[in-house]
Design a protein around this motif. Structure first.
Motif, PDB file in Angstrom:
ATOM      1  N   ASP A  99      -6.536   0.493  -3.536  1.00  0.00           N
ATOM      2  CA  ASP A  99      -7.950   0.209  -3.149  1.00  0.00           C
ATOM      3  C   ASP A  99      -8.105  -1.067  -2.715  1.00  0.00           C
ATOM      4  O   ASP A  99      -8.027  -2.068  -3.268  1.00  0.00           O
ATOM      5  CB  ASP A  99      -8.353   0.856  -4.651  1.00  0.00           C
ATOM      6  CG  ASP A  99      -9.979   0.567  -4.296  1.00  0.00           C
ATOM      7  OD1 ASP A  99     -10.344   1.245  -3.444  1.00  0.00           O
ATOM      8  OD2 ASP A  99     -10.827   0.464  -5.845  1.00  0.00           O
ATOM      9  N   VAL A 100      -8.566  -0.797  -1.420  1.00  0.00           N
ATOM     10  CA  VAL A 100      -9.560  -2.448  -0.586  1.00  0.00           C
ATOM     11  C   VAL A 100     -11.241  -2.337  -1.143  1.00  0.00           C
ATOM     12  O   VAL A 100     -11.455  -1.726  -0.158  1.00  0.00           O
ATOM     13  CB  VAL A 100      -9.543  -2.165   1.182  1.00  0.00           C
ATOM     14  CG1 VAL A 100      -9.181  -3.309   1.673  1.00  0.00           C
ATOM     15  CG2 VAL A 100      -7.791  -1.556   0.803  1.00  0.00           C
ATOM     16  N   GLN A 101     -11.013  -3.681  -2.009  1.00  0.00           N
ATOM     17  CA  GLN A 101     -12.491  -3.778  -2.060  1.00  0.00           C
ATOM     18  C   GLN A 101     -12.967  -3.763  -1.352  1.00  0.00           C
ATOM     19  O   GLN A 101     -14.638  -4.084  -1.619  1.00  0.00           O
ATOM     20  CB  GLN A 101     -12.355  -4.683  -3.861  1.00  0.00           C
ATOM     21  CG  GLN A 101     -11.213  -3.999  -4.682  1.00  0.00           C
ATOM     22  CD  GLN A 101     -12.872  -2.510  -5.323  1.00  0.00           C
ATOM     23  OE1 GLN A 101     -14.052  -2.561  -5.514  1.00  0.00           O
ATOM     24  NE2 GLN A 101     -12.170  -1.616  -5.779  1.00  0.00           N
ATOM     25  N   GLY A 102     -12.993  -5.434  -0.490  1.00  0.00           N
ATOM     26  CA  GLY A 102     -13.404  -5.498   0.837  1.00  0.00           C
ATOM     27  C   GLY A 102     -12.081  -6.515   1.497  1.00  0.00           C
ATOM     28  O   GLY A 102     -11.304  -6.695   1.052  1.00  0.00           O
ATOM     29  N   GLY A 103     -12.954  -7.226   2.401  1.00  0.00           N
ATOM     30  CA  GLY A 103     -12.487  -7.964   3.488  1.00  0.00           C
ATOM     31  C   GLY A 103     -11.363  -7.215   4.528  1.00  0.00           C
ATOM     32  O   GLY A 103     -11.386  -5.702   4.591  1.00  0.00           O
ATOM     33  N   LEU A 104      -9.677  -7.550   4.808  1.00  0.00           N
ATOM     34  CA  LEU A 104      -9.263  -7.123   5.561  1.00  0.00           C
ATOM     35  C   LEU A 104      -8.248  -6.476   5.277  1.00  0.00           C
ATOM     36  O   LEU A 104      -7.435  -7.813   5.373  1.00  0.00           O
ATOM     37  CB  LEU A 104      -9.061  -8.050   7.223  1.00  0.00           C
ATOM     38  CG  LEU A 104      -8.426  -7.640   8.265  1.00  0.00           C
ATOM     39  CD1 LEU A 104      -8.701  -5.650   8.861  1.00  0.00           C
ATOM     40  CD2 LEU A 104      -8.342  -7.972   9.321  1.00  0.00           C
ATOM     41  N   LEU A 105      -7.706  -5.241   5.056  1.00  0.00           N
ATOM     42  CA  LEU A 105      -6.367  -4.785   4.828  1.00  0.00           C
ATOM     43  C   LEU A 105      -5.257  -4.700   6.241  1.00  0.00           C
ATOM     44  O   LEU A 105      -6.335  -4.019   7.327  1.00  0.00           O
ATOM     45  CB  LEU A 105      -6.236  -4.314   4.585  1.00  0.00           C
ATOM     46  CG  LEU A 105      -4.941  -3.256   3.801  1.00  0.00           C
ATOM     47  CD1 LEU A 105      -3.451  -4.594   3.384  1.00  0.00           C
ATOM     48  CD2 LEU A 105      -4.562  -1.864   3.124  1.00  0.00           C
ATOM     49  N   SER A 106      -4.576  -5.330   7.188  1.00  0.00           N
ATOM     50  CA  SER A 106      -3.868  -5.200   8.141  1.00  0.00           C
ATOM     51  C   SER A 106      -2.535  -4.399   8.074  1.00  0.00           C
ATOM     52  O   SER A 106      -1.530  -5.435   6.922  1.00  0.00           O
ATOM     53  CB  SER A 106      -3.447  -6.738   9.371  1.00  0.00           C
ATOM     54  OG  SER A 106      -3.224  -6.708  10.150  1.00  0.00           O
ATOM     55  N   LEU A 107      -2.341  -3.276   8.415  1.00  0.00           N
ATOM     56  CA  LEU A 107      -1.551  -2.479   8.654  1.00  0.00           C
ATOM     57  C   LEU A 107      -0.333  -2.379  10.039  1.00  0.00           C
ATOM     58  O   LEU A 107      -0.803  -2.502  10.964  1.00  0.00           O
ATOM     59  CB  LEU A 107      -1.122  -1.126   7.890  1.00  0.00           C
ATOM     60  CG  LEU A 107      -1.769  -0.942   6.838  1.00  0.00           C
ATOM     61  CD1 LEU A 107      -2.105   0.238   5.974  1.00  0.00           C
ATOM     62  CD2 LEU A 107      -1.666  -1.117   5.789  1.00  0.00           C
ATOM     63  N   GLU A 108       0.779  -3.032   9.461  1.00  0.00           N
ATOM     64  CA  GLU A 108       1.669  -3.961  10.644  1.00  0.00           C
ATOM     65  C   GLU A 108       2.855  -3.682  11.086  1.00  0.00           C
ATOM     66  O   GLU A 108       3.479  -3.266  10.383  1.00  0.00           O
ATOM     67  CB  GLU A 108       1.272  -5.368  10.525  1.00  0.00           C
ATOM     68  CG  GLU A 108      -0.007  -5.950  10.774  1.00  0.00           C
ATOM     69  CD  GLU A 108       0.069  -7.761  10.464  1.00  0.00           C
ATOM     70  OE1 GLU A 108       0.699  -8.288  10.970  1.00  0.00           O
ATOM     71  OE2 GLU A 108      -0.814  -7.910  10.827  1.00  0.00           O
ATOM     72  N   VAL A 109       3.112  -3.026  12.406  1.00  0.00           N
ATOM     73  CA  VAL A 109       4.149  -2.993  12.860  1.00  0.00           C
ATOM     74  C   VAL A 109       4.983  -1.168  12.187  1.00  0.00           C
ATOM     75  O   VAL A 109       5.123  -0.404  12.124  1.00  0.00           O
ATOM     76  CB  VAL A 109       5.646  -3.729  13.044  1.00  0.00           C
ATOM     77  CG1 VAL A 109       6.759  -3.314  14.180  1.00  0.00           C
ATOM     78  CG2 VAL A 109       4.711  -5.352  13.578  1.00  0.00           C
ATOM     79  N   VAL A 110       5.582  -1.790  11.847  1.00  0.00           N
ATOM     80  CA  VAL A 110       7.070  -0.777  10.911  1.00  0.00           C
ATOM     81  C   VAL A 110       6.359  -0.432   9.116  1.00  0.00           C
ATOM     82  O   VAL A 110       6.808  -0.123   8.686  1.00  0.00           O
ATOM     83  CB  VAL A 110       8.319  -1.086  10.863  1.00  0.00           C
ATOM     84  CG1 VAL A 110       9.088  -0.663  11.892  1.00  0.00           C
ATOM     85  CG2 VAL A 110       8.679  -2.322  10.779  1.00  0.00           C
ATOM     86  N   THR A 111       5.342  -1.076   9.223  1.00  0.00           N
ATOM     87  CA  THR A 111       5.047  -0.557   7.746  1.00  0.00           C
ATOM     88  C   THR A 111       4.844   1.393   7.446  1.00  0.00           C
ATOM     89  O   THR A 111       4.478   1.611   8.476  1.00  0.00           O
ATOM     90  CB  THR A 111       3.505  -1.347   7.497  1.00  0.00           C
ATOM     91  OG1 THR A 111       3.618  -2.158   7.489  1.00  0.00           O
ATOM     92  CG2 THR A 111       2.841  -0.848   5.983  1.00  0.00           C
ATOM     93  N   THR A 112       4.943   1.574   6.037  1.00  0.00           N
ATOM     94  CA  THR A 112       5.739   2.946   6.222  1.00  0.00           C
ATOM     95  C   THR A 112       5.054   3.127   4.810  1.00  0.00           C
ATOM     96  O   THR A 112       5.323   2.332   4.013  1.00  0.00           O
ATOM     97  CB  THR A 112       7.153   3.208   6.172  1.00  0.00           C
ATOM     98  OG1 THR A 112       7.859   2.747   4.788  1.00  0.00           O
ATOM     99  CG2 THR A 112       7.840   3.215   7.266  1.00  0.00           C
ATOM    100  N   THR A 113       4.518   4.120   4.893  1.00  0.00           N
ATOM    101  CA  THR A 113       4.161   5.236   3.356  1.00  0.00           C
ATOM    102  C   THR A 113       4.823   5.798   3.478  1.00  0.00           C
ATOM    103  O   THR A 113       5.392   6.928   3.797  1.00  0.00           O
ATOM    104  CB  THR A 113       2.437   5.260   3.938  1.00  0.00           C
ATOM    105  OG1 THR A 113       2.012   6.304   4.741  1.00  0.00           O
ATOM    106  CG2 THR A 113       1.422   3.613   3.216  1.00  0.00           C
ATOM    107  N   SER A 114       5.963   6.359   1.997  1.00  0.00           N
ATOM    108  CA  SER A 114       6.210   7.504   1.459  1.00  0.00           C
ATOM    109  C   SER A 114       6.016   8.112   0.090  1.00  0.00           C
ATOM    110  O   SER A 114       5.140   7.046  -0.254  1.00  0.00           O
ATOM    111  CB  SER A 114       7.614   7.959   1.588  1.00  0.00           C
ATOM    112  OG  SER A 114       7.923   5.715   0.929  1.00  0.00           O
ATOM    113  N   GLY A 115       6.814   9.345   0.050  1.00  0.00           N
ATOM    114  CA  GLY A 115       5.960  10.262  -1.834  1.00  0.00           C
ATOM    115  C   GLY A 115       4.689  10.326  -1.471  1.00  0.00           C
ATOM    116  O   GLY A 115       3.613  10.548  -0.150  1.00  0.00           O
TER     117      GLY A 115
END
Length: 198
Positions: A15-31
């Motif tokens: 949960d990103v309440q504010g500001g910047l979340l940067s998802l970069e290069v080989v970041t993965t989500t699973s499940g």
């Protein structure tokens, strides 16, 4: 700013309440899980590129991304970035580059959204600003609030990549926007130009 670089996120919700979340290069989500951007929060993507097979992203961002409104979705690099995650609009969003050196922005600054863009709890819109290029690839988008291309290019990377429920409007006060079908076909609720565009 929080940057996740080469991170494997396996469970839970973000949960990103504010500001910047940067998802970069080989970041993965699973499940299972989702990433929620509260009102005003910014999502940035950096150098997420397609695999050799051409049908998945190296970054592997698969969790739904929920935008509560007044959010920015953008590329954080001057090259190509591809995001395959589904996007759920619970408010209006703006697509624009989020790199700090805006002088490097060109139409070759590419962000591709390959996941379906849907909506929940109302009718919500996408506002494309900046001189960079946004590619849309999913044939399953259903949001209905409209696509406003104020500036820069929106290009299709597959058939039926525009929501059939949204009117696409080109230009805004003093600016021009470009819709490039890129050899594909699509259906939209309408096509309009802003009379105040240059």
């Amino acid at each position: 700013q929080l940057s996740l670089v080469g991170t494997n996120i396996t469970s839970g919700n973000i949960d990103v309440q504010g500001g910047l979340l940067s998802l970069e290069v080989v970041t993965t989500t699973s499940g299972t899980g989702n990433i929620t951007f509260e009102s005003g929060a910014i999502s940035g993507f950096y150098a997420n590129t397609v695999s050799a097979a051409g049908n998945t992203t190296v970054g592997g961002l698969t969790w739904p991304m929920i935008y509560k409104g007044n959010n920015i979705i953008g590329s954080g690099c001057t090259g190509a970035t591809v995001v395959g995650a589904p996007i759920v609009l619970e408010g209006n969003v703006t697509v624009e580059a989020v790199i700090t050196n805006a002088g490097n922005l060109t139409t070759a600054t590419l962000l591709t959204l390959n996941g379906p863009i849907t909506q929940s709890g109302g009718s919500f819109s996408i506002d494309k600003t900046g001189v960079d290029t946004l590619f849309l690839g999913s044939s399953s988008s259903t949001y209905s609030g409209g696509l406003l291309i104020q500036q820069g290019n929106v290009s299709l990377s597959g058939n039926n990549a525009l929501s059939p429920n949204s009117v696409t409007t080109l230009g805004a006060s003093g600016t021009n926007g470009v819709l490039d079908l890129n050899g594909f076909s699509t259906t939209a609720a309408g096509l309009a130009t802003d009379p105040s565009s240059s």
